[in-house]
Design an enzyme around this catalytic site. Structure first.
Site, PDB file in Angstrom:
ATOM      1  N   ARG A 164       0.823  -1.225   0.000  1.00  0.00           N
ATOM      2  CA  ARG A 164       0.000   0.000   0.000  1.00  0.00           C
ATOM      3  C   ARG A 164       0.852   1.268   0.000  1.00  0.00           C
ATOM      4  O   ARG A 164       0.564   2.233   0.712  1.00  0.00           O
ATOM      5  CB  ARG A 164      -0.950   0.017   1.200  1.00  0.00           C
ATOM      6  CG  ARG A 164      -1.880  -1.160   1.258  1.00  0.00           C
ATOM      7  CD  ARG A 164      -2.885  -1.207   0.107  1.00  0.00           C
ATOM      8  NE  ARG A 164      -3.604  -2.466   0.123  1.00  0.00           N
ATOM      9  CZ  ARG A 164      -3.249  -3.524  -0.630  1.00  0.00           C
ATOM     10  NH1 ARG A 164      -2.242  -3.454  -1.486  1.00  0.00           N
ATOM     11  NH2 ARG A 164      -3.916  -4.649  -0.551  1.00  0.00           N
ATOM     12  N   CYS A 197      -9.941  -0.731   4.439  1.00  0.00           N
ATOM     13  CA  CYS A 197      -9.169  -1.175   5.610  1.00  0.00           C
ATOM     14  C   CYS A 197      -8.450   0.012   6.223  1.00  0.00           C
ATOM     15  O   CYS A 197      -7.753   0.748   5.516  1.00  0.00           O
ATOM     16  CB  CYS A 197      -8.159  -2.240   5.193  1.00  0.00           C
ATOM     17  SG  CYS A 197      -8.979  -3.795   4.826  1.00  0.00           S
ATOM     18  N   GLU A 223      -3.274   2.481   7.114  1.00  0.00           N
ATOM     19  CA  GLU A 223      -3.318   2.421   5.647  1.00  0.00           C
ATOM     20  C   GLU A 223      -3.983   3.715   5.155  1.00  0.00           C
ATOM     21  O   GLU A 223      -3.576   4.318   4.178  1.00  0.00           O
ATOM     22  CB  GLU A 223      -4.127   1.196   5.199  1.00  0.00           C
ATOM     23  CG  GLU A 223      -4.212   1.075   3.691  1.00  0.00           C
ATOM     24  CD  GLU A 223      -4.772  -0.271   3.237  1.00  0.00           C
ATOM     25  OE1 GLU A 223      -4.461  -1.299   3.872  1.00  0.00           O
ATOM     26  OE2 GLU A 223      -5.517  -0.275   2.249  1.00  0.00           O
TER      27      GLU A 223
HETATM   28  C1  LIG Z   1     -15.347   0.486   0.473  1.00  0.00           C
HETATM   29  C2  LIG Z   1     -13.869   0.626   0.237  1.00  0.00           C
HETATM   30  C3  LIG Z   1     -13.126  -0.493  -0.112  1.00  0.00           C
HETATM   31  C4  LIG Z   1     -11.749  -0.382  -0.341  1.00  0.00           C
HETATM   32  N1  LIG Z   1     -11.042  -1.501  -0.679  1.00  0.00           N
HETATM   33  C5  LIG Z   1      -9.727  -1.411  -0.932  1.00  0.00           C
HETATM   34  C6  LIG Z   1      -8.973  -2.571  -1.305  1.00  0.00           C
HETATM   35  O1  LIG Z   1      -9.488  -3.670  -1.421  1.00  0.00           O
HETATM   36  N2  LIG Z   1      -7.648  -2.416  -1.546  1.00  0.00           N
HETATM   37  C7  LIG Z   1      -7.027  -1.208  -1.446  1.00  0.00           C
HETATM   38  O2  LIG Z   1      -5.818  -1.128  -1.688  1.00  0.00           O
HETATM   39  N3  LIG Z   1      -7.713  -0.097  -1.089  1.00  0.00           N
HETATM   40  C8  LIG Z   1      -9.032  -0.164  -0.830  1.00  0.00           C
HETATM   41  N4  LIG Z   1      -9.731   0.962  -0.461  1.00  0.00           N
HETATM   42  C9  LIG Z   1      -9.010   2.234  -0.261  1.00  0.00           C
HETATM   43  C10 LIG Z   1      -8.988   3.172  -1.487  1.00  0.00           C
HETATM   44  O3  LIG Z   1     -10.138   2.972  -2.277  1.00  0.00           O
HETATM   45  C11 LIG Z   1      -7.746   2.978  -2.354  1.00  0.00           C
HETATM   46  O4  LIG Z   1      -6.577   3.227  -1.621  1.00  0.00           O
HETATM   47  C12 LIG Z   1      -7.787   3.907  -3.579  1.00  0.00           C
HETATM   48  O5  LIG Z   1      -6.835   3.474  -4.501  1.00  0.00           O
HETATM   49  C13 LIG Z   1      -7.540   5.375  -3.231  1.00  0.00           C
HETATM   50  O6  LIG Z   1      -7.796   6.155  -4.389  1.00  0.00           O
HETATM   51  P1  LIG Z   1      -8.334   7.657  -4.269  1.00  0.00           P
HETATM   52  O7  LIG Z   1      -8.371   8.235  -5.622  1.00  0.00           O
HETATM   53  O8  LIG Z   1      -9.592   7.692  -3.511  1.00  0.00           O
HETATM   54  O9  LIG Z   1      -7.147   8.312  -3.441  1.00  0.00           O
HETATM   55  P2  LIG Z   1      -7.257   9.324  -2.201  1.00  0.00           P
HETATM   56  O10 LIG Z   1      -7.936   8.642  -1.070  1.00  0.00           O
HETATM   57  O11 LIG Z   1      -7.805  10.607  -2.633  1.00  0.00           O
HETATM   58  O12 LIG Z   1      -5.713   9.500  -1.861  1.00  0.00           O
HETATM   59  C14 LIG Z   1      -4.958   8.443  -1.320  1.00  0.00           C
HETATM   60  C15 LIG Z   1      -3.487   8.881  -1.249  1.00  0.00           C
HETATM   61  O13 LIG Z   1      -2.973   9.017  -2.565  1.00  0.00           O
HETATM   62  C16 LIG Z   1      -2.518  10.349  -2.803  1.00  0.00           C
HETATM   63  N5  LIG Z   1      -2.944  10.699  -4.163  1.00  0.00           N
HETATM   64  C17 LIG Z   1      -4.140  10.455  -4.742  1.00  0.00           C
HETATM   65  N6  LIG Z   1      -4.131  10.858  -6.013  1.00  0.00           N
HETATM   66  C18 LIG Z   1      -2.909  11.389  -6.237  1.00  0.00           C
HETATM   67  C19 LIG Z   1      -2.278  11.979  -7.369  1.00  0.00           C
HETATM   68  N7  LIG Z   1      -2.900  12.087  -8.545  1.00  0.00           N
HETATM   69  N8  LIG Z   1      -1.003  12.420  -7.239  1.00  0.00           N
HETATM   70  C20 LIG Z   1      -0.354  12.305  -6.064  1.00  0.00           C
HETATM   71  N9  LIG Z   1      -0.888  11.750  -4.963  1.00  0.00           N
HETATM   72  C21 LIG Z   1      -2.149  11.297  -5.053  1.00  0.00           C
HETATM   73  C22 LIG Z   1      -3.169  11.221  -1.744  1.00  0.00           C
HETATM   74  O14 LIG Z   1      -2.336  12.305  -1.416  1.00  0.00           O
HETATM   75  C23 LIG Z   1      -3.292  10.243  -0.579  1.00  0.00           C
HETATM   76  O15 LIG Z   1      -2.087  10.200   0.143  1.00  0.00           O
HETATM   77  C24 LIG Z   1     -11.105   0.879  -0.215  1.00  0.00           C
HETATM   78  C25 LIG Z   1     -11.870   2.013   0.127  1.00  0.00           C
HETATM   79  C26 LIG Z   1     -13.233   1.890   0.353  1.00  0.00           C
HETATM   80  C27 LIG Z   1     -14.024   3.119   0.695  1.00  0.00           C
END
Ligand SMILES: Cc1cc2nc3c(=O)[nH]c(=O)nc-3n(C[C@H](O)[C@H](O)[C@H](O)COP(=O)(O)OP(=O)(O)OC[C@H]3O[C@@H](n4cnc5c(N)ncnc54)[C@H](O)[C@@H]3O)c2cc1C
Length: 342
Positions: A210, A265, A336
């Site tokens: 992660r 998580c 995470e």
């Molecule tokens: C119901 C649910 C289930 C989930 N299941 C999983 C799973 O099975 N596996 C898993 O790994 N995760 C899971 N997640 C967590 C999450 O969905 C992932 O980590 C996802 O990839 C985050 O993407 P985001 O665009 O929402 O990033 P954000 O939450 O907006 O950001 C996450 C991090 O990435 C950075 N970031 C985001 N975009 C950029 C960019 N363009 N440039 C630089 N930095 C950036 C942010 O600064 C932050 O530190 C789950 C979440 C939910 C709500």
């Protein structure tokens, strides 16, 4: 999976600096073109003031961002970054906010959400049924899956049910037991305020659990802003791709609270095959509540906002979980979910 062999589980995710400070030379060059922090500039760049972050996170908590923007183009992103740099504004970059907990007093400075940076996906056949996929940071991961699946290209089956953007998925090395983004990412494009968009090859990227970090030769002075990624994926039978996705979705529905307001998580699984969820469950915390934040009774590694939770409720609950797991099993849990703001 050629790419997965390059993924090294270092478990070290470095913090990034929140400011991009200009050098004296850059200052001298840029001063005359500096965009003032006025309403006119905000309007031009689509900046909102005091924007509640609870509207932009899946936890549905978080106080206001001083300034908040969702650039639709690289050009606007570049202007926003220059503005932050030359006005010395703290900068926070996010994707769709599905792995983010924002504290109740909000975020100082400028928050850039990359979720609107969506250019068309470019799919190019390479050789022997291998494809290069160029995708921008704001594309929704599930949308990328759908578009590649429609063309009989597989490789994202592991991502079924992971919400959020491609940028967030790459930065988090999002994944499941079936695979992670490290299995498919060949290079990334990041925005450099001096050089514009630059491509970092896979050899500069270090994926771990992660987390994405960078080799020493990549300058560390700023938080990387990912604008796009190139993935390598292979031809696969459409039915097979769909079946894998569907199976994983159903598995999720059975054991995870997929509808609740949370961020997936909360803690990383500790090393040596232990599951954070299992440890929290064994500590007797399933269903435990602080204010309106609750440990899911379906999956103990999910903290849920039951309606009106504050970030403080969630953080208090997180501390309590950490303490209990540490006392009972001698294991320190690591977040995470990313926590931002004050
Ligand atoms: C119901 C649910 C289930 C989930 N299941 C999983 C799973 O099975 N596996 C898993 O790994 N995760 C899971 N997640 C967590 C999450 O969905 C992932 O980590 C996802 O990839 C985050 O993407 P985001 O665009 O929402 O990033 P954000 O939450 O907006 O950001 C996450 C991090 O990435 C950075 N970031 C985001 N975009 C950029 C960019 N363009 N440039 C630089 N930095 C950036 C942010 O600064 C932050 O530190 C789950 C979440 C939910 C709500």
């Amino acid at each position: 999976m050629v790419l997965s062999r390059l993924a090294k589980d270092t478990r070290h995710c470095p913090p990034w600096h929140h400011k991009i400070s200009p050098t004296p030379e850059e200052w001298a060059m840029h001063k005359k073109n500096l965009m003032p922090l006025t309403l006119e500039t905000f309007e031009k760049l689509g900046i909102k003031q005091k924007e509640p972050m609870k509207k932009h996170t899946s936890f549905k908590v978080g106080g206001p961002a001083d300034l908040f923007a969702r650039p639709h183009s690289i050009e606007t992103l570049e202007k926003l970054l220059k503005m932050a740099k030359f006005h010395d504004l703290p900068l926070t970059v996010m994707g769709s906010g599905t792995n983010l907990l924002v504290r109740d007093r909000g975020i100082r400075g400028l928050v850039i959400s990359m979720d609107k940076l969506k250019y068309p996906i470019i799919i190019t056949p390479l050789q022997q049924e291998i494809y290069r996929i160029q995708v921008s940071a704001g594309t929704i991961l599930a949308g990328l899956y759908r578009e590649t699946m429609a063309q009989g290209i597989g490789g994202l089956g592991f991502a079924a049910g992971i919400p959020g953007s491609v940028g967030g998925a790459v930065m988090m090395n999002a994944g499941t037991g079936e695979g992670t983004m490290a299995d498919v990412v060949a290079s990334i494009d990041i925005m450099d305020t001096q050089k514009g968009v630059i491509t970092l090859p896979r050899s500069d990227l270090r994926f771990s659990h992660r987390c994405l970090s960078f080799n020493e030769n990549v300058p560390r002075q700023q938080r990387p802003i990912l604008v796009g990624a190139t993935l390598i994926m292979a031809r696969q039978d459409k039915k097979e791709i769909k079946a894998q996705w569907q199976t994983l979705l159903e598995k999720r529905k059975k054991c995870q609270p997929v509808q609740g307001a949370g961020a997936g998580c909360f803690f990383k699984n500790p090393p040596r095959g232990k599951s954070a969820g299992e440890l929290i469950d064994r500590a007797g915390l399933k269903g435990f509540k602080v204010g309106n934040a609750m440990v899911s009774s379906k999956h103990a590694n999910f903290i849920l906002n039951m309606g009106q939770a504050t970030a403080e409720d969630i953080i208090k609950l997180k501390h309590l979980i950490e303490k209990k797991v540490n006392t009972q099993f001698g294991i320190r849990l690591e977040n995470e979910v990313k926590i931002e703001g004050e």
